[in-house]
Design an enzyme around this catalytic site. Structure first.
Site, PDB file in Angstrom:
ATOM      1  N   LYS A  90      -1.535 -14.080 -53.952  1.00  0.00           N
ATOM      2  CA  LYS A  90      -1.625 -14.884 -52.722  1.00  0.00           C
ATOM      3  C   LYS A  90      -0.571 -15.990 -52.750  1.00  0.00           C
ATOM      4  CE  LYS A  90      -6.695 -14.595 -52.218  1.00  0.00           C
ATOM      5  NZ  LYS A  90      -7.916 -15.383 -52.170  1.00  0.00           N
TER       6      LYS A  90
ATOM      7  N   GLU B 275      -5.223 -13.186 -44.286  1.00  0.00           N
ATOM      8  CA  GLU B 275      -5.250 -11.929 -43.515  1.00  0.00           C
ATOM      9  C   GLU B 275      -6.238 -12.050 -42.353  1.00  0.00           C
ATOM     10  OE1 GLU B 275      -5.553 -12.214 -46.778  1.00  0.00           O
ATOM     11  OE2 GLU B 275      -4.307 -10.712 -47.805  1.00  0.00           O
TER      12      GLU B 275
ATOM     13  N   LYS C 189     -16.027 -15.691 -45.822  1.00  0.00           N
ATOM     14  CA  LYS C 189     -16.824 -16.677 -46.562  1.00  0.00           C
ATOM     15  C   LYS C 189     -16.109 -18.028 -46.562  1.00  0.00           C
ATOM     16  CE  LYS C 189     -18.636 -17.657 -51.144  1.00  0.00           C
ATOM     17  NZ  LYS C 189     -18.904 -17.209 -52.505  1.00  0.00           N
TER      18      LYS C 189
ATOM     19  N   HIS D 295     -11.536  20.339 -53.802  1.00  0.00           N
ATOM     20  CA  HIS D 295     -10.314  21.061 -53.427  1.00  0.00           C
ATOM     21  C   HIS D 295      -9.085  20.178 -53.585  1.00  0.00           C
ATOM     22  CE1 HIS D 295     -12.420  24.629 -52.023  1.00  0.00           C
ATOM     23  NE2 HIS D 295     -13.390  23.763 -51.731  1.00  0.00           N
TER      24      HIS D 295
ATOM     25  N   GLY E 184     -18.533 -12.881 -52.412  1.00  0.00           N
ATOM     26  CA  GLY E 184     -18.019 -12.062 -51.311  1.00  0.00           C
ATOM     27  C   GLY E 184     -18.403 -10.602 -51.433  1.00  0.00           C
ATOM     28  N   ARG E 185     -18.278 -10.051 -52.631  1.00  0.00           N
ATOM     29  CA  ARG E 185     -18.552  -8.615 -52.810  1.00  0.00           C
ATOM     30  C   ARG E 185     -20.043  -8.317 -52.912  1.00  0.00           C
ATOM     31  NH1 ARG E 185     -15.703 -10.983 -56.766  1.00  0.00           N
ATOM     32  NH2 ARG E 185     -16.537 -11.139 -58.869  1.00  0.00           N
TER      33      ARG E 185
ATOM     34  N   GLU F  34     -13.530  -5.880 -59.103  1.00  0.00           N
ATOM     35  CA  GLU F  34     -13.307  -7.320 -58.941  1.00  0.00           C
ATOM     36  C   GLU F  34     -14.280  -8.096 -59.842  1.00  0.00           C
ATOM     37  OE1 GLU F  34     -13.792  -9.712 -55.118  1.00  0.00           O
ATOM     38  OE2 GLU F  34     -11.648  -9.340 -55.031  1.00  0.00           O
TER      39      GLU F  34
HETATM   40  O1  F6P Z   1      -9.190 -12.262 -52.404  1.00  0.00           O
HETATM   41  C1  F6P Z   1     -10.394 -11.733 -52.847  1.00  0.00           C
HETATM   42  C2  F6P Z   1     -11.519 -12.267 -52.041  1.00  0.00           C
HETATM   43  O2  F6P Z   1     -11.737 -13.591 -52.379  1.00  0.00           O
HETATM   44  C3  F6P Z   1     -12.784 -11.445 -52.225  1.00  0.00           C
HETATM   45  O3  F6P Z   1     -13.498 -11.793 -53.333  1.00  0.00           O
HETATM   46  C4  F6P Z   1     -13.463 -11.694 -50.936  1.00  0.00           C
HETATM   47  O4  F6P Z   1     -14.470 -10.764 -50.699  1.00  0.00           O
HETATM   48  C5  F6P Z   1     -12.309 -11.582 -49.984  1.00  0.00           C
HETATM   49  O5  F6P Z   1     -11.245 -12.196 -50.657  1.00  0.00           O
HETATM   50  C6  F6P Z   1     -12.488 -12.189 -48.628  1.00  0.00           C
HETATM   51  O6  F6P Z   1     -12.766 -13.551 -48.713  1.00  0.00           O
HETATM   52  P1  F6P Z   1     -13.367 -14.348 -47.484  1.00  0.00           P
HETATM   53  O7  F6P Z   1     -14.672 -13.735 -47.135  1.00  0.00           O
HETATM   54  O8  F6P Z   1     -13.471 -15.758 -47.942  1.00  0.00           O
HETATM   55  O9  F6P Z   1     -12.387 -14.213 -46.339  1.00  0.00           O
END
Ligand code: F6P
Length: 553
Positions: A517, A220, A214, A393, A276-277, A362
């Site tokens: 972060k 990452e 987003k 199990h 995002g979620r 979240e």
């Molecule tokens: O760090 C949490 C977060 O902001 C989530 O809410 C989001 O889904 C995820 O990181 C990834 O963010 P992006 O889509 O901006 O890479």
């Protein structure tokens, strides 16, 4: 639902509705589900609701008609309906980020009108969906070719959090609807092993990377995307011009996408009013759409929309997300339940609970209210679980005989998936027998008298006794289809909404992820050079020193 929003500044636990529930809880005491079922032979029939294809049985919940009425009064007093309507209208209910919350617009029909700042967003939503569909068809049909002219056979989605969990979960759920000759993989972890394992057996010439972010700033994702680009160019022995045929981006940040080196013509956009979620039904679903095709994707969106409409319009007594949200509030507040288990009886839902963890934790893992004041009531639970029979199990022992209150949702499907070989279809009854047996065992248990009557030696009776009275909801659908998946996800989205509204927290921000972060950014250079270690606390400094020693630095 009531349209009135009570004074938002009245702390939840000082409202008369809360007090009435607390009193009711005292009276409820240790009432056992056995008693509730004995007192009302119709309970199993009465305590069910239907939304779309989802049959929802809540008879095995620790509630009476009075409990439910009091909970609905709490929803009325806390203005759940008013906040819901504000969300659907596109108001900026995510106050700490000053954003509208309009994931419901992502699945609105083409002719709907939903305005943000006076502009109807629905045409843009459908324009992106149409572009996604055209692109997905090109990839599926082999018209989209890689740099060397080969057709695409592997799609690697690079994203994290909401840009990974949703599409990865849905791809798993809908595997039987997907093109089996297209290999769709998901990379999220900044651990290089994730990307390595995803690409090591792929032919770069046939691989498409979908970079999903987003913000397009998530470290990452950007790190993995850079590494993937390096891998691609090295494998192809090609220059940067090869990127255009092998990389597309899903983002709200066109500038970031262009800076990365992806042509914005190969970007599928969404908007800041999509959290995002809450985003896998937006452009973030492109990898999924490539796998299952645009028609199945649209069917899924219709499933979402069906539950949106139900949540928006169904009366409180029939409103399933409202009910599920209220049940969670009841257990968190008055039974000190800290956790909530989601236990699907479908192999295809193996990533469903992990997806819900982000959606729920979240969203509602907050401890200050909308005005920034500390809350003095429980907020979101620890959400956990894996497919049911495997769990039986492993950790079900604790559910049956442990000391904790862990309400659980059981999710199952009457039909096995359509392409299951006939020889395996026979196993479905066994799967479902377990599904039904577990909620029965959890609810009714086994008394010491029943155990003793079986001839169990007296000293073993306590060990073989099952207290029962563990609350569960059972969600049973006919078949696991794209629409049913959309219905299920929307059900949980709105459940989370209801709880956030009652707890008076902002369910749509996520400030809690920021500190880690910032600190990681500070620590990374220390790992490389050792400089600045003295600014760390003594535990972290010692760990960093040990790490450097182990790495021979
Ligand atoms: O760090 C949490 C977060 O902001 C989530 O809410 C989001 O889904 C995820 O990181 C990834 O963010 P992006 O889509 O901006 O890479």
């Amino acid at each position: 639902m009531s349209e009135t929003r009570a004074d938002a500044r009245t702390p939840l636990d000082r409202t008369p509705e809360w007090a009435a529930l607390a009193k009711h809880r005292e009276e409820f005491g240790d009432t056992h589900l056995r008693e509730l079922f004995a007192a009302d032979p119709e309970r199993g029939r009465r305590y069910t609701l239907q939304v779309g294809d989802l049959h929802v049985d809540y008879a095995k919940q620790l509630v009476t008609d009075e409990t439910l009425a009091l909970l609905r009064e709490l929803a009325g007093a806390t203005g759940v309906a008013a906040l819901r309507d504000a969300m659907f209208r596109g108001e900026r209910i995510n106050t700490t980020e000053d954003r509208a919350v309009l994931h419901t617009a992502l699945r609105a029909p083409r002719d709907a009108v939903i305005e943000v700042d006076g502009e109807n967003v629905v045409p843009a939503v459908h324009a992106v969906l149409d572009r996604m569909a055209a692109f997905a068809e090109q990839v599926r049909g082999g018209e989209w070719r890689g740099h060397t002219g080969k057709r695409i056979r592997a799609v690697v989605n690079i994203g994290i959090g909401g840009s990974d969990l949703g599409p990865a979960m849905a791809h798993e759920v809908l595997r039987s609807f997907s093109r089996r000759d297209l290999d769709v993989r998901f990379v999220s972890n900044v651990d290089g092993a994730d990307l390595h394992e995803a690409v090591r057996d792929l032919d770069a010439a046939e691989t498409l990377f979908v970079v999903a972010s987003k913000t397009f700033t998530t470290i990452e994702t950007i790190t993995n995307a850079v590494s993937a680009r390096n891998w691609l160019l090295a494998e192809l022995g090609a220059g940067a011009d090869a990127v255009a045929k092998h990389f597309v981006a899903l983002s709200t940040n066109a500038e970031g996408v262009a800076d990365f080196g992806i042509d914005t013509a190969n970007m599928f956009e969404f908007w800041d009013w999509v959290g995002g979620r809450y985003s896998y039904d937006s452009a973030i679903g492109l990898s999924l759409m490539i796998a299952i095709g645009p028609d199945a994707f649209r069917e899924m969106l219709d499933g979402f929309h069906l539950v949106d409409e139900h949540f928006r319009t169904a009366p409180p007594e029939e409103n399933v997300p409202l009910l599920l949200g209220l049940l969670g509030v009841w257990y968190g507040a008055f039974f000190d339940a800290q956790a909530h288990a989601v236990l699907p009886y479908s192999h295809y839902l193996s990533k469903f609970t992990a997806y819900l963890q982000q959606l729920d934790m979240e969203s509602n893992g907050k401890s200050v209210d909308r005005d920034g004041k500390p809350v003095s009531w429980q907020t979101g639970p620890v959400v956990w679980g894996t497919p049911g029979t495997n769990g039986q199990h492993a950790y079900y022992q604790l559910l049956h005989q442990g000391t904790k209150v862990i309400p659980a949702d059981f999710i199952g499907f009457a039909e096995p998936v359509a392409d299951l070989p006939p020889g395996l279809v026979a196993q479905h009854d066994l799967l479902l027998a377990n599904f039904f047996a577990q909620t029965q065992a959890l609810a009714f248990g086994r008394t010491p008298e029943e155990v003793a009557a079986e001839g169990v030696p007296a000293e073993l009776v306590p060990h073989k006794t099952f207290r029962g009275n563990h609350p569960t909801t059972t969600v049973l659908a006919g078949a696991l289809t794209p629409s049913v998946l959309g219905q299920l996800v929307a059900l949980y989205e709105h459940k989370v909404f209801v709880q956030g509204a009652i707890w008076n927290i902002d369910s749509f921000d996520q400030w809690g992820v920021e500190l880690g972060k910032v600190l990681a950014k500070r620590i990374e250079p220390v790992l490389l050079t050792g400089e600045g270690a003295e600014q760390l606390d003594s535990s972290t400094a010692a760990l960093v020193a040990r790490y450097r020693e182990l790495r021979g630095r």
